[in-house]
Design an enzyme around this catalytic site. Structure first.
Site, PDB file in Angstrom:
ATOM      1  N   ASP A 213       1.175  -0.800   0.150  1.00 30.04           N
ATOM      2  CA  ASP A 213       0.173  -0.448   0.170  1.00 30.04           C
ATOM      3  C   ASP A 213       0.615   1.222  -0.025  1.00 30.04           C
ATOM      4  O   ASP A 213       1.913   1.195  -0.261  1.00 30.04           O
ATOM      5  CB  ASP A 213      -1.331   0.183   1.293  1.00 30.04           C
ATOM      6  N   ASP A 215       2.266   4.726   1.630  1.00 31.73           N
ATOM      7  CA  ASP A 215       2.377   5.170   3.190  1.00 31.73           C
ATOM      8  C   ASP A 215       1.632   6.075   3.797  1.00 31.73           C
ATOM      9  O   ASP A 215       0.892   6.513   2.270  1.00 31.73           O
ATOM     10  CB  ASP A 215       3.864   5.084   3.741  1.00 31.73           C
TER      11      ASP A 215
END
Ligand SMILES: [Zn+2]
Length: 266
Positions: A213, A215
């Site tokens: 993903d 941050d």
């Protein structure tokens, strides 16, 4: 100081998460639990037949994921693998992205890291003055091989990347994340000091980072179901890459990782 205690044929090890412990992925031969001067490793080491090559698999966070990143017994892990005769380690980690073009689902073959951990056991050399070089912390031979194989498999892969390692277990603040992205591409909690301990043990070390993903700098709320889906897809890519690349690792390394102590003594 860890030594090769064994003349076994197990030269290659994979340190990774539980996603790789898939019986369809490798044929388990046995499990060994090795006591080291630093206690037991995070899990019994699985010795597996892997397309005809014997490979050691070690679950970094333990069989039940009981070791959070800052509690992983990293010295015991590396010592145990060295004592089996391992000469190459492939370390797999899940990371957050600090850059737009490092997308969820991408694989990063890190070439640098920044160690921002705070209270870990960083060395085997508490009584001797040893300074190993980490200017280039990852094995160049393994990096080249795995990049080439990933390209062949049409995996979205980055040939280089800087891994910023934080202590955890908490995630970063937005301000921290903005700071880190000036200097690094991905962020995680597990690489250090694993890579440095491998270098001190004269073992080639490769990091394969799987981006899960973005941050917190990106302000994208993390959607758990998307994250789990990405992790599952990443695990499949990594398995495929390992299956293709491991049998191509040459018996004799041409890099200098396995001579890292020759000029390290003060
Ligand atoms: Zn090497």
């Amino acid at each position: 100081m860890p030594k090769n205690f064994s003349k076994s044929s197990i030269k290659i090890a994979v340190i990774g998460g539980s996603g790789l412990e898939d019986p369809k992925f490798f044929k388990k031969i046995k499990e060994v639990n090795i006591k080291t001067p630093f206690g037991y490793p995070s899990a019994p080491i699985i010795i597996a037949d892997f397309n005809g090559t014997h490979v050691a698999f070690l679950s970094r966070h333990g069989k039940k994921h009981q070791f959070p990143p800052h509690k992983v017994p990293q010295r015991a892990n590396i010592w145990a693998l060295k004592s089996l005769g391992v000469e190459r380690i492939i370390g797999i980690s899940a990371v957050g992205s600090l850059q737009k073009d490092f997308k969820p689902g991408d694989i990063v073959i890190s070439d640098q890291f920044v160690d921002f951990t705070k209270k870990r056991d960083y060395t085997f050399y508490e009584e001797e003055t040893i300074h190993v070089s980490l200017a280039d912390p990852f094995c160049p031979e393994l990096r080249t091989l795995f990049y080439r194989e990933a390209k062949k498999l049409k995996i979205s892969v980055h040939q280089n990347g800087t891994y910023w390692c934080i202590e955890g277990p908490r995630f970063s603040t937005r301000a921290e994340s903005k700071l880190f992205r000036n200097f690094a591409d991905v962020i995680g909690m597990t690489l250090c000091p694993e890579a440095a301990l491998a270098r001190e043990s004269e073992i080639c070390y490769l990091n394969l980072s799987m981006v899960t993903d973005y941050d917190v700098w990106a302000k994208h709320p993390v959607n758990l179901s998307e994250l789990l889906k990405t992790m599952e897809e990443n695990a499949e890519k990594i398995k495929n890459l390992l299956l293709n690349a491991i049998p191509k690792i040459k018996e004799q390394a041409k890099c200098s990782c396995q001579e890292s102590l020759s000029n390290a003594k003060f």
